[in-house]
Design a protein around this motif. Structure first.
Motif, PDB file in Angstrom:
ATOM      1  N   VAL A   1       5.212  -0.673  14.745  1.00 52.63           N
ATOM      2  CA  VAL A   1       6.360   0.242  14.736  1.00 52.63           C
ATOM      3  C   VAL A   1       6.471   0.954  16.069  1.00 52.63           C
ATOM      4  O   VAL A   1       5.550   1.657  16.484  1.00 52.63           O
ATOM      5  N   ARG A   2       7.593   0.738  16.714  1.00 53.33           N
ATOM      6  CA  ARG A   2       7.888   1.467  17.945  1.00 53.33           C
ATOM      7  C   ARG A   2       9.153   2.300  17.708  1.00 53.33           C
ATOM      8  O   ARG A   2       9.129   3.307  17.062  1.00 53.33           O
ATOM      9  N   ASP A   3      10.260   1.827  18.282  1.00 58.62           N
ATOM     10  CA  ASP A   3      11.533   2.509  18.069  1.00 58.62           C
ATOM     11  C   ASP A   3      12.213   2.050  16.781  1.00 58.62           C
ATOM     12  O   ASP A   3      13.170   2.679  16.333  1.00 58.62           O
ATOM     13  N   ARG A   4      11.754   0.953  16.227  1.00 56.71           N
ATOM     14  CA  ARG A   4      12.339   0.426  15.004  1.00 56.71           C
ATOM     15  C   ARG A   4      11.241  -0.126  14.107  1.00 56.71           C
ATOM     16  O   ARG A   4      10.118  -0.368  14.556  1.00 56.71           O
ATOM     17  N   VAL A   5      11.565  -0.303  12.856  1.00 56.39           N
ATOM     18  CA  VAL A   5      10.615  -0.828  11.875  1.00 56.39           C
ATOM     19  C   VAL A   5      10.962  -2.284  11.582  1.00 56.39           C
ATOM     20  O   VAL A   5      12.038  -2.570  11.049  1.00 56.39           O
ATOM     21  N   PRO A   6      10.087  -3.234  11.913  1.00 55.72           N
ATOM     22  CA  PRO A   6      10.387  -4.639  11.624  1.00 55.72           C
ATOM     23  C   PRO A   6      10.374  -4.916  10.129  1.00 55.72           C
ATOM     24  O   PRO A   6       9.683  -4.243   9.355  1.00 55.72           O
ATOM     25  N   SER A   7      11.119  -5.932   9.713  1.00 57.38           N
ATOM     26  CA  SER A   7      11.245  -6.245   8.286  1.00 57.38           C
ATOM     27  C   SER A   7       9.914  -6.626   7.667  1.00 57.38           C
ATOM     28  O   SER A   7       9.652  -6.321   6.501  1.00 57.38           O
ATOM     29  N   VAL A   8       9.051  -7.281   8.447  1.00 54.86           N
ATOM     30  CA  VAL A   8       7.761  -7.685   7.891  1.00 54.86           C
ATOM     31  C   VAL A   8       6.910  -6.459   7.546  1.00 54.86           C
ATOM     32  O   VAL A   8       6.137  -6.482   6.573  1.00 54.86           O
ATOM     33  N   TYR A   9       7.074  -5.390   8.295  1.00 54.09           N
ATOM     34  CA  TYR A   9       6.346  -4.144   7.995  1.00 54.09           C
ATOM     35  C   TYR A   9       6.805  -3.576   6.659  1.00 54.09           C
ATOM     36  O   TYR A   9       5.988  -3.128   5.850  1.00 54.09           O
ATOM     37  N   VAL A  10       8.119  -3.595   6.427  1.00 51.68           N
ATOM     38  CA  VAL A  10       8.661  -3.105   5.160  1.00 51.68           C
ATOM     39  C   VAL A  10       8.112  -3.921   4.001  1.00 51.68           C
ATOM     40  O   VAL A  10       7.713  -3.378   2.961  1.00 51.68           O
ATOM     41  N   VAL A  11       8.060  -5.239   4.180  1.00 48.44           N
ATOM     42  CA  VAL A  11       7.544  -6.125   3.134  1.00 48.44           C
ATOM     43  C   VAL A  11       6.082  -5.812   2.827  1.00 48.44           C
ATOM     44  O   VAL A  11       5.666  -5.726   1.665  1.00 48.44           O
ATOM     45  N   ILE A  12       5.291  -5.602   3.878  1.00 50.88           N
ATOM     46  CA  ILE A  12       3.865  -5.296   3.692  1.00 50.88           C
ATOM     47  C   ILE A  12       3.686  -3.984   2.938  1.00 50.88           C
ATOM     48  O   ILE A  12       2.866  -3.880   2.020  1.00 50.88           O
ATOM     49  N   VAL A  13       4.457  -2.966   3.305  1.00 56.17           N
ATOM     50  CA  VAL A  13       4.333  -1.657   2.654  1.00 56.17           C
ATOM     51  C   VAL A  13       4.721  -1.740   1.177  1.00 56.17           C
ATOM     52  O   VAL A  13       4.013  -1.228   0.299  1.00 56.17           O
ATOM     53  N   ILE A  14       5.836  -2.399   0.881  1.00 58.33           N
ATOM     54  CA  ILE A  14       6.276  -2.503  -0.515  1.00 58.33           C
ATOM     55  C   ILE A  14       5.281  -3.314  -1.334  1.00 58.33           C
ATOM     56  O   ILE A  14       4.959  -2.962  -2.478  1.00 58.33           O
ATOM     57  N   ALA A  15       4.764  -4.396  -0.742  1.00 61.71           N
ATOM     58  CA  ALA A  15       3.749  -5.195  -1.440  1.00 61.71           C
ATOM     59  C   ALA A  15       2.496  -4.350  -1.699  1.00 61.71           C
ATOM     60  O   ALA A  15       1.909  -4.408  -2.793  1.00 61.71           O
ATOM     61  N   GLY A  16       2.097  -3.565  -0.703  1.00 59.57           N
ATOM     62  CA  GLY A  16       0.936  -2.695  -0.886  1.00 59.57           C
ATOM     63  C   GLY A  16       1.164  -1.657  -1.966  1.00 59.57           C
ATOM     64  O   GLY A  16       0.260  -1.361  -2.763  1.00 59.57           O
ATOM     65  N   LEU A  17       2.376  -1.122  -2.014  1.00 57.60           N
ATOM     66  CA  LEU A  17       2.732  -0.150  -3.049  1.00 57.60           C
ATOM     67  C   LEU A  17       2.551  -0.747  -4.449  1.00 57.60           C
ATOM     68  O   LEU A  17       1.931  -0.138  -5.330  1.00 57.60           O
ATOM     69  N   PHE A  18       3.066  -1.949  -4.652  1.00 55.92           N
ATOM     70  CA  PHE A  18       2.975  -2.569  -5.977  1.00 55.92           C
ATOM     71  C   PHE A  18       1.541  -2.996  -6.309  1.00 55.92           C
ATOM     72  O   PHE A  18       1.103  -2.898  -7.453  1.00 55.92           O
ATOM     73  N   LEU A  19       0.808  -3.468  -5.309  1.00 63.76           N
ATOM     74  CA  LEU A  19      -0.584  -3.849  -5.557  1.00 63.76           C
ATOM     75  C   LEU A  19      -1.438  -2.633  -5.890  1.00 63.76           C
ATOM     76  O   LEU A  19      -2.331  -2.705  -6.737  1.00 63.76           O
ATOM     77  N   SER A  20      -1.165  -1.520  -5.228  1.00 66.33           N
ATOM     78  CA  SER A  20      -1.889  -0.288  -5.535  1.00 66.33           C
ATOM     79  C   SER A  20      -1.589   0.160  -6.965  1.00 66.33           C
ATOM     80  O   SER A  20      -2.487   0.605  -7.697  1.00 66.33           O
ATOM     81  N   SER A  21      -0.345   0.029  -7.381  1.00 63.46           N
ATOM     82  CA  SER A  21       0.033   0.375  -8.756  1.00 63.46           C
ATOM     83  C   SER A  21      -0.652  -0.550  -9.759  1.00 63.46           C
ATOM     84  O   SER A  21      -1.096  -0.103 -10.825  1.00 63.46           O
ATOM     85  N   TYR A  22      -0.722  -1.826  -9.408  1.00 62.42           N
ATOM     86  CA  TYR A  22      -1.428  -2.768 -10.281  1.00 62.42           C
ATOM     87  C   TYR A  22      -2.907  -2.390 -10.396  1.00 62.42           C
ATOM     88  O   TYR A  22      -3.490  -2.447 -11.489  1.00 62.42           O
TER      89      TYR A  22
END
Length: 433
Positions: free
Chosen positions: A241-262
């Motif tokens: 992450v610099r001036d913008r957030v790449p789409s792959v970063y968003v995917v990783i965060v959302i996947a981590g969110l759901f895995l943490s919930s699991y």
């Protein structure tokens, strides 16, 4: 003729139409309640109740059952759960240590008072109500689980609802407003811990070995999140992450969110704790880039999916089923909730130097519960702690305590078409839930 469940395409279409109904009705009522000096969440809760058996279901032919058929409700529940987890992630992310700067002692006193008194009163209320609500769907509920849950539910303050009310009343920089925000942040963390303990006790079924296993696994999970996930997320953010957030970063965060919930579900506590914990360990910097590229898109997901949570909740609320005794119990729950928060927050505030007026405002602010309370209540249902009548009464308490705050605050809200300033400490919190 085949049932709706046998027509998969039609069932999916019904679920999609249901979401449209929820969004439209919720949006209309959310705008209407603004003119009654209420946050949008009050309108959305009312929408959920109105579309259920309490109002729409009373009409001839039970339109509620036709609009929200039984076969569609599991799908709506899954959609609601996704929105809920994203919301809980945002709550964890928005917890700011800076809120406590310069007022740790007072915030600590207010937080302890506003959680200890409601919790104690909740335990006493549980002793009075338990004999009438000790069986849920044919299964016996232990008094320990029932009492701990009721105490935790009485202790909660809806941090995001409170934040939005403070913005709309231009109170973010007032002593009462700043202190309420700091106190609510500490309060909710402690209340979530109480709920986690309750969930572990219920899941373990009272067995010492199972309880010990859940405690050990929970400790391992917390350690892993703090010592492994947090630095990994920090390193990933610095790298990507610099001036913008790449789409792959968003995917990783959302996947981590759901895995943490699991992971927390697998451990034996609720999925909402995993979502909250993942948000809590998320990096806050670079703030602007993360707000634009990640926080606002996730807020958009919540805005679309979270209203479904209200209808899933409202479909289980049946006010008409409450007996005269039930109405008295509902009044007692509401009274205990208000007294616990108002006194528990106002007295420590007064003892630490606030005027009685400021302390009273502080207590009123800490009494807001909103969506956070509904999350707690639904967790109680899924854990088998609340029967249908207790569920209805607790939802009414959440609605009443949230609606009580705004009209009694000293400063008038902004006009509905006037843009509200953004609170400095909340990293872009914009939704009054």
């Amino acid at each position: 003729m085949k049932s709706l469940a046998q027509h998969s395409d039609l069932l999916i279409a019904v679920v999609i139409a249901d979401i449209a109904v929820v969004l439209l009705v919720g949006s209309v009522l959310a705008r209407l309640v603004r003119y009654l000096r209420q946050p949008p969440v009050v309108g959305e809760i009312i929408a959920g109740i109105a579309l259920g058996p309490s109002l729409l279901g009373l009409l001839p032919g039970d339109p509620s059952e036709h609009i929200f058929p039984t076969e569609a409700r599991p799908y709506l529940a899954v959609i609601a759960q996704v929105g809920l987890l994203v919301f809980m992630f945002a709550i964890g992310w928005e917890f700011e240590k800076g809120l406590l700067a310069g007022k740790r002692r007072t915030a600590g006193a207010v937080s302890i008072g506003s959680i200890a008194l409601p919790f104690g009163l909740g335990l006493g209320l549980a002793a009075l109500l338990y004999s009438r609500h000790d069986t849920v769907d044919g299964n016996h509920t232990s008094f320990t689980a029932f009492a701990l849950f009721l105490g935790a539910a009485m202790s909660i303050t809806a941090f995001p609802v409170l934040a939005r009310i403070l913005v709309e009343h231009r109170m973010t920089r007032t002593p009462a407003g700043a202190l309420a925000l700091a106190g609510a942040a500490i309060n909710d963390v402690l209340a979530w811990c109480l709920l986690a303990v309750t969930a572990a006790i219920v899941t373990a079924g009272g067995a010492h070995e199972a309880m010990s296993q859940i405690a050990v696994l929970s400790a391992v999970y917390v350690s892993f999140m703090a010592l492994a996930v947090r630095p990994l997320l920090a390193a990933l953010t610095r790298r990507m992450v610099r001036d913008r957030v790449p789409s792959v970063y968003v995917v990783i965060v959302i996947a981590g969110l759901f895995l943490s919930s699991y992971a927390t579900t697998w451990i034996g506590i609720h999925a909402i704790f995993g979502a909250f914990a993942f948000g809590f360990v998320m990096p806050r910097e670079p703030r602007e880039a993360l707000a634009d590229g990640l926080k606002r898109p996730l807020d958009g997901i919540s805005m679309v999916l979270l209203p479904v949570f209200f209808i899933v909740t409202g479909l289980n609320v049946d006010i008409g089923a409450l007996s005269g005794r039930g109405a008295l119990e509902a009044a007692a729950i509401f009274a205990v909730a208000c007294v616990g928060k108002l006194v528990g927050a106002a007295v420590p505030g007064r003892l630490t130097g606030m005027s009685w007026r400021e302390a009273g405002t502080l207590g009123l602010l800490m009494n807001t519960r909103g969506l956070t309370e509904l999350i707690i209540i639904n967790a109680g249902v899924s854990l088998g702690v609340l029967d249908s009548q207790m569920f209805t009464m607790m939802v009414l308490m959440a609605l009443g305590t949230t609606a009580l705050a705004a009209p009694l605050l000293p400063n008038p809200p902004l006009a509905p078409d006037q843009p509200a300033p953004r609170p400095v400490a909340l990293a872009g919190s914009a939704r009054a839930v």
